[in-house]
Write a protein that holds these residues in place. Structure first.
Motif, PDB file in Angstrom:
ATOM      1  N   GLU A   1       0.864  -1.180   0.000  1.00 34.84           N
ATOM      2  CA  GLU A   1       0.000   0.000   0.000  1.00 34.84           C
ATOM      3  C   GLU A   1       0.896   1.225   0.000  1.00 34.84           C
ATOM      4  N   VAL A   2       0.599   2.181  -0.904  1.00 46.39           N
ATOM      5  CA  VAL A   2       1.479   3.337  -1.056  1.00 46.39           C
ATOM      6  C   VAL A   2       0.638   4.571  -1.375  1.00 46.39           C
ATOM      7  N   ASP A   3       1.127   5.736  -0.981  1.00 48.00           N
ATOM      8  CA  ASP A   3       0.459   6.990  -1.354  1.00 48.00           C
ATOM      9  C   ASP A   3       0.579   7.157  -2.865  1.00 48.00           C
ATOM     10  N   ALA A   4      -0.571   7.210  -3.555  1.00 46.72           N
ATOM     11  CA  ALA A   4      -0.584   7.161  -5.023  1.00 46.72           C
ATOM     12  C   ALA A   4       0.186   8.321  -5.655  1.00 46.72           C
ATOM     13  N   SER A   5       0.003   9.550  -5.123  1.00 49.14           N
ATOM     14  CA  SER A   5       0.669  10.693  -5.762  1.00 49.14           C
ATOM     15  C   SER A   5       2.176  10.675  -5.485  1.00 49.14           C
ATOM     16  N   ASP A   6       2.576  10.261  -4.268  1.00 51.23           N
ATOM     17  CA  ASP A   6       4.014  10.144  -3.970  1.00 51.23           C
ATOM     18  C   ASP A   6       4.667   9.122  -4.904  1.00 51.23           C
ATOM     19  N   PHE A   7       3.953   8.001  -5.102  1.00 54.40           N
ATOM     20  CA  PHE A   7       4.471   6.926  -5.949  1.00 54.40           C
ATOM     21  C   PHE A   7       4.633   7.414  -7.395  1.00 54.40           C
ATOM     22  N   ALA A   8       3.596   8.095  -7.921  1.00 49.98           N
ATOM     23  CA  ALA A   8       3.646   8.575  -9.314  1.00 49.98           C
ATOM     24  C   ALA A   8       4.792   9.568  -9.501  1.00 49.98           C
ATOM     25  N   ARG A   9       4.965  10.481  -8.528  1.00 51.69           N
ATOM     26  CA  ARG A   9       6.030  11.482  -8.657  1.00 51.69           C
ATOM     27  C   ARG A   9       7.411  10.826  -8.601  1.00 51.69           C
ATOM     28  N   ALA A  10       7.558   9.800  -7.733  1.00 50.31           N
ATOM     29  CA  ALA A  10       8.851   9.112  -7.612  1.00 50.31           C
ATOM     30  C   ALA A  10       9.188   8.356  -8.899  1.00 50.31           C
ATOM     31  N   VAL A  11       8.190   7.687  -9.486  1.00 53.34           N
ATOM     32  CA  VAL A  11       8.409   6.969 -10.756  1.00 53.34           C
ATOM     33  C   VAL A  11       8.829   7.960 -11.837  1.00 53.34           C
ATOM     34  N   ASP A  12       8.130   9.091 -11.882  1.00 57.59           N
ATOM     35  CA  ASP A  12       8.431  10.116 -12.885  1.00 57.59           C
ATOM     36  C   ASP A  12       9.861  10.632 -12.732  1.00 57.59           C
ATOM     37  N   ARG A  13      10.275  10.836 -11.485  1.00 61.45           N
ATOM     38  CA  ARG A  13      11.623  11.367 -11.254  1.00 61.45           C
ATOM     39  C   ARG A  13      12.705  10.374 -11.677  1.00 61.45           C
ATOM     40  N   VAL A  14      12.582   9.111 -11.256  1.00 62.20           N
ATOM     41  CA  VAL A  14      13.655   8.157 -11.584  1.00 62.20           C
ATOM     42  C   VAL A  14      13.683   7.847 -13.083  1.00 62.20           C
ATOM     43  N   ALA A  15      12.527   7.974 -13.750  1.00 64.67           N
ATOM     44  CA  ALA A  15      12.486   7.678 -15.188  1.00 64.67           C
ATOM     45  C   ALA A  15      13.142   8.787 -16.020  1.00 64.67           C
ATOM     46  N   THR A  16      13.447   9.917 -15.383  1.00 64.21           N
ATOM     47  CA  THR A  16      14.023  11.064 -16.100  1.00 64.21           C
ATOM     48  C   THR A  16      15.367  10.722 -16.741  1.00 64.21           C
ATOM     49  N   VAL A  17      16.159   9.853 -16.106  1.00 64.61           N
ATOM     50  CA  VAL A  17      17.500   9.575 -16.636  1.00 64.61           C
ATOM     51  C   VAL A  17      17.443   8.735 -17.916  1.00 64.61           C
ATOM     52  N   SER A  18      16.275   8.203 -18.213  1.00 58.85           N
ATOM     53  CA  SER A  18      16.174   7.346 -19.392  1.00 58.85           C
ATOM     54  C   SER A  18      15.676   8.143 -20.581  1.00 58.85           C
ATOM     55  N   SER A  19      16.332   7.964 -21.720  1.00 61.26           N
ATOM     56  CA  SER A  19      15.886   8.690 -22.913  1.00 61.26           C
ATOM     57  C   SER A  19      14.631   8.035 -23.487  1.00 61.26           C
ATOM     58  N   GLU A  20      14.489   6.727 -23.293  1.00 66.38           N
ATOM     59  CA  GLU A  20      13.313   6.031 -23.827  1.00 66.38           C
ATOM     60  C   GLU A  20      12.221   6.035 -22.772  1.00 66.38           C
ATOM     61  N   ARG A  21      10.996   6.374 -23.205  1.00 65.91           N
ATOM     62  CA  ARG A  21       9.876   6.407 -22.259  1.00 65.91           C
ATOM     63  C   ARG A  21       9.507   5.003 -21.778  1.00 65.91           C
ATOM     64  N   SER A  22       9.921   3.992 -22.555  1.00 67.96           N
ATOM     65  CA  SER A  22       9.523   2.633 -22.191  1.00 67.96           C
ATOM     66  C   SER A  22      10.545   1.974 -21.259  1.00 67.96           C
ATOM     67  N   ARG A  23      11.525   2.737 -20.782  1.00 66.37           N
ATOM     68  CA  ARG A  23      12.561   2.169 -19.912  1.00 66.37           C
ATOM     69  C   ARG A  23      11.933   1.516 -18.681  1.00 66.37           C
ATOM     70  N   ALA A  24      12.448   0.352 -18.325  1.00 72.32           N
ATOM     71  CA  ALA A  24      11.903  -0.348 -17.164  1.00 72.32           C
ATOM     72  C   ALA A  24      12.326   0.329 -15.860  1.00 72.32           C
ATOM     73  N   VAL A  25      11.375   0.425 -14.946  1.00 74.54           N
ATOM     74  CA  VAL A  25      11.660   0.883 -13.584  1.00 74.54           C
ATOM     75  C   VAL A  25      11.642  -0.358 -12.701  1.00 74.54           C
ATOM     76  N   LYS A  26      12.702  -0.536 -11.902  1.00 68.97           N
ATOM     77  CA  LYS A  26      12.760  -1.708 -11.023  1.00 68.97           C
ATOM     78  C   LYS A  26      12.219  -1.347  -9.654  1.00 68.97           C
ATOM     79  N   LEU A  27      11.322  -2.202  -9.135  1.00 68.02           N
ATOM     80  CA  LEU A  27      10.784  -2.030  -7.786  1.00 68.02           C
ATOM     81  C   LEU A  27      11.404  -3.113  -6.904  1.00 68.02           C
ATOM     82  N   GLN A  28      12.089  -2.683  -5.830  1.00 64.76           N
ATOM     83  CA  GLN A  28      12.638  -3.632  -4.851  1.00 64.76           C
ATOM     84  C   GLN A  28      11.863  -3.444  -3.558  1.00 64.76           C
ATOM     85  N   LEU A  29      11.164  -4.497  -3.156  1.00 62.45           N
ATOM     86  CA  LEU A  29      10.303  -4.412  -1.984  1.00 62.45           C
ATOM     87  C   LEU A  29      10.888  -5.199  -0.819  1.00 62.45           C
ATOM     88  N   ASP A  30      10.992  -4.511   0.314  1.00 62.39           N
ATOM     89  CA  ASP A  30      11.362  -5.141   1.576  1.00 62.39           C
ATOM     90  C   ASP A  30      10.323  -4.684   2.585  1.00 62.39           C
TER      91      ASP A  30
END
Length: 372
Positions: free
Chosen positions: A263-292
């Motif tokens: 369970e995660v705050d939806a807007s925090d999650f969306a903003r974090a995904v958007d930020r880490v995806a910035t380094v990728s030139s391709e929009r389809s770049r995979a984002v890795k989720l590591q859950l502990d």
């Protein structure tokens, strides 16, 4: 034909009409809007042979009649006229011209005979019901992002609207999928909709329909047959052919046994995904989720441009999991969440993931993982 009409009313009607008209037409009449004036109304009709829209507006009609004129040209003229202007339209069928006058402005436009304008054949509708605009808006807004753009799988190029069972009660359901993600949205079944045939509403129709659904107090009359669907407000009628195809059995794609819950705050999650995806030139770049336990690390590794990592506090009490997703798909799904919390249900790194809004089961999303 001669009538006068307020600029605001004319602009609204012509905007709706010109957005249906296809820009590149081999049939000249399809670039035109059919204007009919009678009684105290003027109606504006446009079609691309698959969709037809008719918009009625109050007008002061001096002489009843009808003509057709370029939808785009008329829209541009009306858009550029001053606010509050009273616009007079006069058709001279002998000369094949339509005169548009407002204040000191005067335009003369070429017309085509109204007899050449194709009117969509009326259909016998099997089902007629009414639904509040906010209900239809939610059904289509939350599902349309998953519509496929692949022309070869034409039966996925729309939203599948049908009646289904959900926890013992009948619901009006919209489903869209492109094979990578899926959206399934439910609303209480409106009275009179029980016999509705399941239909696939095309992408363009979904876009046009959205313009009818802005008024929260409006009731929309919906009529459905095997081949057509019609949405009507007191002023506007939108009729569309439906996609002639069979929508796949989507229930097989929705995972039932996913037990790992985050369970995660939806807007925090969306903003974090958007930020880490910035380094990728391709929009389809995979984002890795590591859950502990109660911790999520989002990371992107783009060999050509760099790497990024961000940590979020989440509610998660299952075993460690690493899973990758297309960043764009994650963002689109997270942006559908109206409530504070998004609930993700995982099985393993190779299985589809389920997402819902808190404990609300009326909106369910599925996204396929990527290898990372």
């Amino acid at each position: 034909m001669k009538f006068s009409i307020e600029r605001a009313a004319l602009l609204k009607a012509v905007s709706q009409a010109q957005s249906v008209v296809e820009r590149r037409n081999t049939i000249p009449i399809l670039a035109n809007v059919l204007i009919e004036a009678e009684g105290s109304d003027a109606s504006f009709r446009a079609t691309d042979l698959d969709i037809e829209v008719v918009d009625k507006a109050a007008a002061q009609v001096e002489r009843a009649g009808a003509t057709t004129v370029s939808a785009t040209t008329l829209h541009e003229i009306v858009r550029k006229l001053p606010d509050g202007a009273l616009i007079s339209l006069t058709a001279d069928s002998a000369a094949g011209r339509l005169t548009v006058e407002a204040g000191r402005s005067n335009f003369s436009l070429a017309t085509l005979p109204r007899e050449d304008f194709p009117v969509m054949a009326t259909s016998e509708y099997q089902s007629n019901f009414k639904a509040p605009a906010p209900v239809l808006r939610r059904l289509f807004d939350k599902s349309k992002f998953a519509i496929s753009t692949e022309e070869t799988r034409y039966y996925l190029n729309g939203v599948y609207m049908h009646i289904s069972d959900s926890e013992g009660s009948k619901v009006l359901r919209c489903v869209a999928t492109d094979g990578h993600r899926l959206a399934r949205i439910d609303a209480p079944m409106p009275e009179g909709a029980a016999e509705m045939p399941g239909v696939i509403v095309p992408r363009k129709t979904v876009g046009e329909l959205r313009k009818l659904l802005d008024d929260d107090d409006m009731e929309i009359a919906v009529s459905v047959s095997e081949t057509k669907i019609r949405f009507a407000t007191p002023d506007i009628t939108l009729t569309s052919k439906v996609i002639d195809g069979t929508f796949p059995d989507y229930t097989r794609v929705i995972p039932q046994g996913n037990t790992r819950k985050m369970e995660v705050d939806a807007s925090d999650f969306a903003r974090a995904v958007d930020r880490v995806a910035t380094v990728s030139s391709e929009r389809s770049r995979a984002v890795k989720l590591q859950l502990d336990e109660d911790r999520l690390v989002l990371s992107v590794n783009a060999p050509d441009s760099g790497a990024a990592e961000e940590e979020l506090v989440v509610a998660y009490a299952d075993e460690r999991l690493e899973i990758g997703f297309n960043a764009k798909y994650l963002l689109e799904i997270a942006s559908q969440v109206d409530r504070e919390n998004a609930v993700f249900l995982f099985n393993s790194s190779g299985d589809p993931t389920l997402m819902r809004e808190g404990n609300d089961m009326s909106a369910v999303y599925v996204v396929m993982p990527m290898r990372v």
